[in-house]
Design a protein around this motif. Structure first.
Motif, short mmCIF file in Angstrom:
data_model
loop_
_atom_site.label_atom_id
_atom_site.label_comp_id
_atom_site.label_asym_id
_atom_site.label_seq_id
_atom_site.Cartn_x
_atom_site.Cartn_y
_atom_site.Cartn_z
N ALA A 19 0.82 -1.22 0.00
CA ALA A 19 0.00 0.00 0.00
C ALA A 19 0.86 1.26 0.00
N GLY A 20 2.07 1.18 0.49
CA GLY A 20 2.93 2.36 0.57
C GLY A 20 3.69 2.68 -0.70
N LYS A 21 3.64 1.77 -1.67
CA LYS A 21 4.41 1.95 -2.90
C LYS A 21 3.57 2.61 -3.99
N GLY A 22 4.13 3.64 -4.64
CA GLY A 22 3.44 4.26 -5.76
C GLY A 22 3.29 5.76 -5.61
N ASP A 23 2.53 6.35 -6.50
CA ASP A 23 2.28 7.79 -6.51
C ASP A 23 1.67 8.24 -5.19
N GLN A 24 2.33 9.17 -4.52
CA GLN A 24 1.87 9.63 -3.20
C GLN A 24 0.57 10.41 -3.26
N ASN A 25 0.15 10.84 -4.44
CA ASN A 25 -1.10 11.60 -4.58
C ASN A 25 -2.30 10.71 -4.92
N THR A 26 -2.09 9.41 -5.02
CA THR A 26 -3.18 8.48 -5.33
C THR A 26 -4.14 8.39 -4.15
N ARG A 27 -5.44 8.42 -4.44
CA ARG A 27 -6.44 8.28 -3.37
C ARG A 27 -6.39 6.88 -2.77
N TRP A 32 -6.27 0.86 -2.12
CA TRP A 32 -6.79 -0.38 -1.55
C TRP A 32 -7.45 -1.25 -2.61
N SER A 33 -8.09 -0.63 -3.57
CA SER A 33 -8.72 -1.39 -4.65
C SER A 33 -7.68 -2.23 -5.38
N SER A 34 -6.51 -1.65 -5.58
CA SER A 34 -5.43 -2.36 -6.27
C SER A 34 -4.76 -3.40 -5.36
N GLU A 44 -16.31 -3.76 -1.97
CA GLU A 44 -15.36 -4.83 -1.70
C GLU A 44 -14.15 -4.31 -0.94
N VAL A 45 -13.75 -3.07 -1.22
CA VAL A 45 -12.64 -2.45 -0.48
C VAL A 45 -12.98 -2.36 1.00
N VAL A 46 -14.17 -1.90 1.31
CA VAL A 46 -14.59 -1.76 2.71
C VAL A 46 -14.60 -3.13 3.40
N LYS A 47 -15.07 -4.16 2.70
CA LYS A 47 -15.05 -5.51 3.27
C LYS A 47 -13.61 -5.96 3.54
N GLY A 48 -12.72 -5.63 2.61
CA GLY A 48 -11.32 -6.00 2.79
C GLY A 48 -10.69 -5.28 3.97
N LEU A 49 -11.02 -4.00 4.14
CA LEU A 49 -10.49 -3.25 5.28
C LEU A 49 -11.04 -3.78 6.60
N THR A 50 -12.29 -4.22 6.58
CA THR A 50 -12.87 -4.85 7.77
C THR A 50 -12.12 -6.13 8.11
N ALA A 51 -11.77 -6.88 7.09
CA ALA A 51 -11.00 -8.11 7.30
C ALA A 51 -9.62 -7.79 7.87
N LEU A 52 -9.00 -6.72 7.39
CA LEU A 52 -7.71 -6.30 7.94
C LEU A 52 -7.83 -5.93 9.42
N ALA A 53 -8.92 -5.26 9.76
CA ALA A 53 -9.15 -4.90 11.17
C ALA A 53 -9.30 -6.17 12.02
N GLU A 54 -9.95 -7.18 11.48
CA GLU A 54 -10.08 -8.46 12.20
C GLU A 54 -8.72 -9.11 12.38
N ALA A 55 -7.87 -9.01 11.36
CA ALA A 55 -6.52 -9.57 11.46
C ALA A 55 -5.71 -8.85 12.54
N LEU A 56 -5.88 -7.53 12.63
CA LEU A 56 -5.19 -6.77 13.69
C LEU A 56 -5.64 -7.24 15.07
N ALA A 57 -6.95 -7.47 15.20
CA ALA A 57 -7.47 -7.93 16.49
C ALA A 57 -6.90 -9.31 16.83
N GLU A 58 -6.74 -10.15 15.82
CA GLU A 58 -6.15 -11.47 16.06
C GLU A 58 -4.69 -11.35 16.49
N ILE A 59 -3.95 -10.46 15.85
CA ILE A 59 -2.55 -10.23 16.24
C ILE A 59 -2.48 -9.82 17.71
N GLU A 60 -3.35 -8.91 18.10
CA GLU A 60 -3.35 -8.41 19.47
C GLU A 60 -3.64 -9.52 20.47
N VAL A 61 -4.63 -10.35 20.15
CA VAL A 61 -4.97 -11.46 21.05
C VAL A 61 -3.81 -12.44 21.17
#
Length: 264
Positions: A19-27, A32-34, A44-61
């Motif tokens: 996510a950090g690689k590429g044109d810094q002015n890209t929305r 995330w779509s890419s 689908e992006v929002v669903k993917g971000l929700t899944a990432l949040a779940e992964a963060l919660a798993e890391i924390e646990v």
């Protein structure tokens, strides 16, 4: 230090680096779509971000479950990552979101989490071929159940469970095989709970039940291959598959089903 994709910390790290690689002015919506799906929709992006949040919660646990660790030091990376993956910032730029929050320090702490978790997690990565095959099988099963199962309530419950499996397959890069296993567990639970309706459907429409059997068999193979710790999955799903394959019997002779098949 290279990260491992066999645990949630390594998977999140890999996604954030991309996510950090590429044109810094890209929305961020385009970023995330890419990164999450090669051009997926905002929904689908929002669903993917929700899944990432779940992964963060798993890391924390998982990190907090190890009493020998300095939890606050390891988990100091979680808050800035949560900010980065918030859907509230989809219209902001990569510079404003990723470059501002995902600092070298954040990534280093996430790498340390990966180093700890790779010792806990036992998972072999699925090949692209395995993943595409099970995704295709799930889609074919979904279409067949939708078109042919006559019992409305059974059809809806099966479709919801199969769609749940499809979501976890699409989010494999985030949840790993554990997500697919969770989805298959739910599908097995639906089959066991509605066994009477399944048996009636089998008598009228054996092709759709046969396709369900084939998918469960394929899922059993994929899960067992990827997670050695879950080799026991073969017995309960195998028992259920054997029951579904058996010839139809009169109603009064069906009380012999094992009770434990749902525990995959």
């Amino acid at each position: 230090m290279s990260v491992s994709l066999s645990n949630p910390a390594g998977r999140v790290y890999t996604i954030l680096k991309a996510a950090g690689k590429g044109d810094q002015n890209t929305r961020m919506l385009e970023v995330w779509s890419s990164v999450l799906g090669g051009g997926i929709s905002e929904f689908e992006v929002v669903k993917g971000l929700t899944a990432l949040a779940e992964a963060l919660a798993e890391i924390e646990v998982l990190i907090r479950s190890d009493s020998s660790l300095n939890h606050e030091r390891y988990l100091a990376c979680i808050a800035p990552i949560r900010n980065t993956i918030s859907p509230l910032y989809l219209q902001s730029t990569r510079q404003q979101v990723v470059s501002s929050h995902i600092t070298p320090e954040v990534l280093t702490r996430l790498e340390f989490c990966d180093e700890v978790l790779r010792k806990q997690e036992v998972e072999e990565l699925l090949s692209e071929d395995d993943l595409s095959q099970i995704a295709r099988s799930a889609s074919e099963l979904f279409d067949m159940i939708k078109a042919s199962v006559k019992d409305y309530e059974l059809r809806v419950m099966l479709l919801e469970a199969i769609e749940n499996v499809r979501i976890y397959i699409s989010q494999y890069r985030i949840h790993g095989i554990k997500g697919i296993k969770s989805g298959v567990q739910r599908l097995v639970g639906v089959v066991v709970t509605d066994m009477d309706a399944i048996k009636k459907e089998k008598a009228q429409n054996s092709d759709s039940i046969q396709r369900l059997v084939e998918f469960l068999t394929q899922a059993e193979t994929v899960i067992s291959k990827a997670r050695k710790i879950y080799k026991a999955v073969k017995k309960p799903i195998g028992t259920l598959v054997g029951f579904l394959r058996a010839p139809a019997v009169p109603e009064e002779r069906t009380e012999g089903r094992e009770d434990g098949v749902i525990d995959v």
